[in-house]
Scaffold this active site. Structure first.
Site, short mmCIF file in Angstrom:
data_model
loop_
_atom_site.label_atom_id
_atom_site.label_comp_id
_atom_site.label_asym_id
_atom_site.label_seq_id
_atom_site.Cartn_x
_atom_site.Cartn_y
_atom_site.Cartn_z
N HIS A 141 -13.74 2.00 -5.52
CA HIS A 141 -12.28 2.02 -5.50
C HIS A 141 -11.73 0.70 -6.01
CE1 HIS A 141 -8.34 3.35 -4.38
NE2 HIS A 141 -8.17 2.42 -3.45
N GLN A 174 -1.06 6.95 -6.44
CA GLN A 174 -1.83 7.62 -7.49
C GLN A 174 -1.92 9.13 -7.28
OE1 GLN A 174 -5.43 5.36 -6.21
NE2 GLN A 174 -6.51 7.31 -6.47
N ASN A 226 -2.96 -1.57 -2.38
CA ASN A 226 -3.61 -0.30 -2.68
C ASN A 226 -2.65 0.58 -3.48
OD1 ASN A 226 -5.56 1.67 -2.70
ND2 ASN A 226 -5.70 1.89 -0.48
#
Length: 358
Positions: free
Chosen positions: A292, A150, A313
């Site tokens: 998160h 990201q 993740n």
């Protein structure tokens, strides 16, 4: 002969230090002096291609070295490392790489179905755990795309949502397609989600349904900042949905039941040791202030009987176990480790819901 001696020495060093050969490692003597720490800092900067430096950044690095070193000295089931976040304060890291999920949940109000009915077999009704598979890993069923990154944008919500959509689409259609997080950043901004400022995956599922699908990553690539929405991309090369569903709060068996059918978006508290996780089964330390979003792709158990979740993740393959973390499963706390049972969602897609130009 000399080469063989060098290889043996290197392997011995790795065993002595107890670190993964792919990790950034150090010798304890480097921590004994300012000069040694400076050399370690320079090596770390070179390894991670970090240009910025200065007294404050060095101070933060030294502080984090102490944290990581102290953690690894304890008898834990996981290891920490000096990864790409080693010159960031805890506050800086959370501000840049996470999203305040609880803030957006409060704005949304009490939870319930996004739209439509629950997925087949439950969704809000926990299944019989004795009938569930002993282990699940959707990576082995071509339903999980490679780990993404990201960047310095609080877009974890978009990556977790997209990962879940990629998963259910692959299961329903047999076609694993990388989809666009950037389209959500640019276009899903009518007050429900806020690009790098954070958002909720459940709202993203509804957005995708309402706007005729989500574009492929190839047709709408990620840039990591909000840009002007390209409305021309709607309805072309898109994966469609029927809506989404939020799982029952604080019910572990509901998560297992859903994972037996598809990957599930989860949210947790990425504070404490989480930012420096390298390998093993993570048991904490962390809080329960969920900030998160990630993608849970399965669960399993070690030969010794320790149960865990398999979670993808969006911080690149350099973090954790090639971009993944194993979180302890079966804890006494009803909210789960790091509060991970407080918010979990799945997208819904039936076989009759056709994609567009794919």
């Amino acid at each position: 002969m000399e080469i063989n001696k060098f290889i043996l020495f290197t392997l011995s060093l790795v065993l002595i230090l107890g670190v993964n050969v792919e990790s950034f490692h150090y010798l304890e003597k480097e921590l004994e002096s300012e000069q040694g720490l400076q050399g370690l800092y320079d090596r770390w900067r070179s390894e991670h291609k970090v240009q910025a430096k200065g007294p404050e950044r060095f101070n933060v690095f030294k502080y984090n070295v102490q944290r990581v070193h102290a953690s690894n000295k304890q008898n834990k089931t996981y290891r920490s490392e000096l990864n790409q976040f080693a010159d960031l304060t805890h506050h800086e890291m959370l501000k840049t790489y996470t999203s305040n999920i609880e803030h957006y949940l409060a704005l949304k109000g009490p939870h319930g179905p996004i739209k439509g009915s629950a997925p087949s077999g439950g969704g809000s009704i926990a299944g019989d755990a004795s009938k569930l598979p002993k282990e699940v890993d959707w990576r082995n069923h071509n339903a999980v795309t490679p780990v993404k990154n990201q960047g310095q944008c609080g877009s974890c919500w978009a990556f977790a949502a997209v990962g879940a959509v990629e998963g259910i689409n692959a299961i329903v259609t047999g076609q694993l397609v990388r989809l666009s997080e950037q389209q959500l950043l640019d276009c899903d901004n009518d007050g429900r989600n806020n690009a790098c400022g954070g958002g909720l995956p459940c709202e993203a599922f509804q957005f995708i349904k309402d706007h005729g699908g989500l574009a492929t990553e190839e047709s709408y690539p990620y840039v990591g900042v909000r840009e002007t929405c390209c409305f021309a991309k709607f309805g072309h090369h898109s994966v469609t949905l029927d809506g989404g569903w939020r799982l029952t709060i604080n019910v572990e068996s509901d998560l297992m039941d859903s994972l037996a059918r598809q990957p599930v978006e989860i949210a947790l508290d990425a504070s404490g040791d989480f930012m420096f996780y390298k390998e093993g089964i993570f048991t904490g330390s962390c809080g329960t202030n969920i900030n998160h979003s990630m993608l849970c792709v399965g669960y399993g158990e070690t030969p010794e009987g320790q149960k865990y979740w398999i979670v993808k993740n969006s911080w690149g393959e350099g973090w954790g176990e090639k971009g993944y973390i194993r979180l302890v499963r079966g804890v006494e706390d009803p909210v789960g480790v790091c509060g991970m049972y407080q918010y979990a969602t799945v997208p819904m897609k039936g076989p009759e819901t056709r994609n567009i130009e794919l």
